[in-house]
Design an enzyme around this catalytic site. Structure first.
Site, PDB file in Angstrom:
ATOM      1  N   ASP A  70      -1.272  34.739   0.964  1.00 53.92           N
ATOM      2  CA  ASP A  70      -2.691  34.466   1.232  1.00 53.92           C
ATOM      3  C   ASP A  70      -3.509  35.653   0.753  1.00 53.92           C
ATOM      4  O   ASP A  70      -3.623  36.656   1.465  1.00 53.92           O
ATOM      5  CB  ASP A  70      -2.931  34.272   2.731  1.00 53.92           C
ATOM      6  CG  ASP A  70      -2.573  32.887   3.217  1.00 53.92           C
ATOM      7  OD1 ASP A  70      -3.305  31.945   2.888  1.00 53.92           O
ATOM      8  OD2 ASP A  70      -1.559  32.753   3.932  1.00 53.92           O
ATOM      9  N   ARG A  78      -3.833  40.264   2.070  1.00 51.37           N
ATOM     10  CA  ARG A  78      -2.514  40.767   2.426  1.00 51.37           C
ATOM     11  C   ARG A  78      -2.175  42.011   1.597  1.00 51.37           C
ATOM     12  O   ARG A  78      -1.576  42.948   2.098  1.00 51.37           O
ATOM     13  CB  ARG A  78      -1.454  39.681   2.200  1.00 51.37           C
ATOM     14  CG  ARG A  78      -1.742  38.366   2.920  1.00 51.37           C
ATOM     15  CD  ARG A  78      -1.786  38.484   4.420  1.00 51.37           C
ATOM     16  NE  ARG A  78      -2.048  37.199   5.060  1.00 51.37           N
ATOM     17  CZ  ARG A  78      -3.127  36.893   5.740  1.00 51.37           C
ATOM     18  NH1 ARG A  78      -4.097  37.798   5.901  1.00 51.37           N
ATOM     19  NH2 ARG A  78      -3.276  35.708   6.299  1.00 51.37           N
ATOM     20  N   ARG A 140     -15.020  32.666   4.674  1.00 50.59           N
ATOM     21  CA  ARG A 140     -14.004  32.247   3.708  1.00 50.59           C
ATOM     22  C   ARG A 140     -14.519  31.141   2.798  1.00 50.59           C
ATOM     23  O   ARG A 140     -13.876  30.815   1.796  1.00 50.59           O
ATOM     24  CB  ARG A 140     -12.756  31.767   4.443  1.00 50.59           C
ATOM     25  CG  ARG A 140     -12.135  32.826   5.334  1.00 50.59           C
ATOM     26  CD  ARG A 140     -11.095  32.238   6.267  1.00 50.59           C
ATOM     27  NE  ARG A 140      -9.913  31.799   5.535  1.00 50.59           N
ATOM     28  CZ  ARG A 140      -8.983  31.013   6.062  1.00 50.59           C
ATOM     29  NH1 ARG A 140      -9.120  30.550   7.304  1.00 50.59           N
ATOM     30  NH2 ARG A 140      -7.932  30.672   5.348  1.00 50.59           N
ATOM     31  N   LYS A 170      -7.523  24.985  -0.788  1.00 48.06           N
ATOM     32  CA  LYS A 170      -7.295  24.570   0.599  1.00 48.06           C
ATOM     33  C   LYS A 170      -8.640  24.395   1.312  1.00 48.06           C
ATOM     34  O   LYS A 170      -9.667  24.868   0.817  1.00 48.06           O
ATOM     35  CB  LYS A 170      -6.427  25.604   1.319  1.00 48.06           C
ATOM     36  CG  LYS A 170      -6.990  27.032   1.328  1.00 48.06           C
ATOM     37  CD  LYS A 170      -5.973  28.015   1.858  1.00 48.06           C
ATOM     38  CE  LYS A 170      -6.569  29.407   1.946  1.00 48.06           C
ATOM     39  NZ  LYS A 170      -5.579  30.420   2.374  1.00 48.06           N
ATOM     40  N   HIS A 171      -8.716  23.672   2.420  1.00 47.45           N
ATOM     41  CA  HIS A 171      -7.687  23.014   3.207  1.00 47.45           C
ATOM     42  C   HIS A 171      -8.006  21.524   3.213  1.00 47.45           C
ATOM     43  O   HIS A 171      -8.904  21.101   3.939  1.00 47.45           O
ATOM     44  CB  HIS A 171      -7.667  23.525   4.632  1.00 47.45           C
ATOM     45  CG  HIS A 171      -7.575  25.032   4.760  1.00 47.45           C
ATOM     46  ND1 HIS A 171      -8.669  25.873   4.595  1.00 47.45           N
ATOM     47  CD2 HIS A 171      -6.519  25.848   5.036  1.00 47.45           C
ATOM     48  CE1 HIS A 171      -8.292  27.127   4.781  1.00 47.45           C
ATOM     49  NE2 HIS A 171      -6.986  27.149   5.054  1.00 47.45           N
ATOM     50  N   HIS A 183      -4.584  26.544  13.912  1.00 44.42           N
ATOM     51  CA  HIS A 183      -3.445  27.349  14.362  1.00 44.42           C
ATOM     52  C   HIS A 183      -3.129  27.049  15.830  1.00 44.42           C
ATOM     53  O   HIS A 183      -1.988  27.213  16.267  1.00 44.42           O
ATOM     54  CB  HIS A 183      -3.738  28.851  14.238  1.00 44.42           C
ATOM     55  CG  HIS A 183      -3.843  29.344  12.831  1.00 44.42           C
ATOM     56  ND1 HIS A 183      -5.005  29.261  12.106  1.00 44.42           N
ATOM     57  CD2 HIS A 183      -2.926  29.926  12.010  1.00 44.42           C
ATOM     58  CE1 HIS A 183      -4.803  29.784  10.905  1.00 44.42           C
ATOM     59  NE2 HIS A 183      -3.557  30.193  10.822  1.00 44.42           N
ATOM     60  N   ASP A 255      -0.084  23.365   4.803  1.00 45.18           N
ATOM     61  CA  ASP A 255      -0.394  24.596   5.525  1.00 45.18           C
ATOM     62  C   ASP A 255       0.821  24.898   6.408  1.00 45.18           C
ATOM     63  O   ASP A 255       1.745  24.090   6.532  1.00 45.18           O
ATOM     64  CB  ASP A 255      -1.664  24.420   6.365  1.00 45.18           C
ATOM     65  CG  ASP A 255      -2.368  25.737   6.639  1.00 45.18           C
ATOM     66  OD1 ASP A 255      -1.745  26.799   6.458  1.00 45.18           O
ATOM     67  OD2 ASP A 255      -3.552  25.708   7.039  1.00 45.18           O
TER      68      ASP A 255
END
Length: 473
Positions: A70, A78, A140, A170-171, A183, A255
């Site tokens: 990601d 990351r 985002r 995404k998503h 999540h 995902d």
């Protein structure tokens, strides 16, 4: 036949693992046809760029893996998880609204990934952030309108893939109009099909037209489309809408299946089977599934074929799409890093009002929880000035006034519109000290009457650009 089925099943899996050295079980799975891996900073996979490059080289010695991460730029990074990203996120790029700049930023992000040995990026996020209180998308997203997001979706896909990194938009079918985090639960997008096509799906159509190599599904419900089934597990969403209606023939990636929105009620092995039945090709298992779990998931997929639930032809189709993606990745492409474009974009995104340059200000940052996708990435103005970090829930206006004395004040917040304690303290302070400069490093939905500055993101370069405008550098 069983060995062949096991190999086909492995080809659809993206496995996580711990550490900066690949464990023996993972190397064995790669030799036996594992599709690839997903890297996580919190798993210790990204010690630094050199360490990551050594890790990915070791993975390639064992097989031909898809290596995913990601790396959205902005708040979700990351590669730069210890410092904050060198590139602003989508919200800043959408505000600037220069498609060539967006393409250049993502092309340089792609070059960073190539340097580290990563060949697929779980980016860009092409959700339309139509719900300002959205807890998981926010900065985002390129914006709150389908037109802006669609144009930048195409530009960002082009930039990444010019570098030889597969984009994974995404998503799907769109996480922007949600008030929950997938999540933790199963969000609902309460849109009819006409609105879905006009708003949520427009950026995906643009990304498909731009040739995105992969597309990630979301663990959310659109009642008129999926009924009570999350999109990741819905044949109507993946096979019916995405494949048959929109004509997408690239790789469909789930995902993370360890998220509550996918496996909370049924477990990861069953979620993997249902996702494949629905039409997914590559299964991101999440961050916590390791050796025993990989074997359990593979066995569940093979059992579903034997039981007749999962047609073998569907499994072969998924594996074939993954092979085609690997063929695309095998073509070498060369682009240069262009880190200067990250700071350029961040500078152009800053929006300021009022007198914001202060002499020797006291800089106070109010704590704001990051969402799970962002993780514990540092943010704020500390790299350029002394900064006091305080909890808005336990700090009073009087505390701040006493600390400041006669010094001018800079108050740094993040998504104050979503955090009542931040907003209340900021409003109380600016009422008493109207010369206070408020720096918003999230979305500036709430704006004070006093001088303020908005960065549209909390990446390292967003903070750098803000510090310049404030005269702190």
């Amino acid at each position: 036949m069983t060995d062949a089925l096991h190999r086909l099943a492995r080809a659809t899996l993206l496995a996580p693992f711990e550490g900066a050295t690949p464990p023996g079980w993972l190397l064995e799975e790669l030799k036996n046809g594992l599709g690839g891996v997903t890297l996580f900073a919190l798993n210790g996979n990204v010690p630094d760029v050199e360490g990551l490059a050594a890790l990915t080289a070791a993975l390639r010695e064992a097989g031909d893996p898809i290596i995913t991460i990601d790396e959205e730029g902005g708040d979700v990074t990351r590669l730069d998880h210890t410092t904050g990203s060198r590139y602003p996120g989508n919200a800043a790029l959408g505000v600037v609204d220069d498609l060539e700049l967006t393409r250049r930023v993502f092309r340089s992000i792609g070059a960073e990934l190539v340097r580290a040995g990563v060949n697929m990026d779980f980016a860009p996020s092409v959700d339309v952030n139509s719900a300002t209180e959205n807890p998981i998308i926010g900065t985002r997203a390129f914006g709150a309108t389908a037109d802006v997001v669609a144009r930048h979706a195409a530009a960002s896909v082009a930039g990444l893939q010019e570098a030889g990194v597969a984009a994974c938009v995404k998503h799907f079918p769109g996480h922007g109009d949600t008030r929950d985090d997938s999540h933790l639960s199963v969000p609902v997008v309460d849109a009819d099909l006409a609105l879905l096509h006009e708003r949520e799906l427009a950026p995906f159509k643009a990304a498909i037209a731009a040739g995105t190599q992969a597309l990630m599904t979301a663990h959310l419900i659109v009642p008129e489309l999926t009924g009570e089934t999350p999109a990741t597990l819905s044949p109507a969403a993946i096979t019916g809408l995405l494949r048959d209606e929109l004509g997408y023939q690239g790789v469909v990636v789930t995902d993370a299946l360890d998220m509550k929105g996918a496996s909370g009620e049924i477990g990861i092995p069953e979620a993997a089977v249902q996702a494949l039945i629905a039409g997914a090709d590559l299964l991101c298992l999440g961050s916590q599934e390791f050796a025993d779990s990989i074997r359990e998931i593979t066995a569940a997929i093979v059992a579903a074929v034997h039981e007749g639930r999962l047609p073998e032809a569907r499994l072969e189709e998924a594996a074939q799409r993954v092979r085609r993606l690997k063929t695309w990745l095998a073509t070498p492409r060369t682009v240069e890093l262009d880190r200067a474009t990250g700071l350029e974009a961040a500078r152009r995104a800053v929006r300021a009002q009022g007198r914001i340059r202060l002499a020797d200000p006291l800089v106070i940052r109010l704590e704001a929880p990051g969402n799970i996708a962002v993780g514990p990435v540092p943010w704020g103005l500390a790299p350029w000035t002394e900064e006091i970090q305080l909890d808005p829930a336990t700090t009073t206006r009087e505390d701040l006034l006493e600390r400041a004395g006669d010094r001018p004040l800079v108050l740094v917040v993040r998504d104050a519109h979503r955090h009542e304690a931040q907003r209340a303290l900021a409003e109380s302070l600016t009422a008493a000290r109207p010369d206070t400069v408020v720096v918003e490093m999230g979305l500036p939905v709430w704006r004070p009457e006093t001088p303020h500055l908005a960065t549209f993101g909390a990446a390292y370069v967003n903070a750098w650009a803000a510090a310049e405008r404030l005269g702190l550098t």
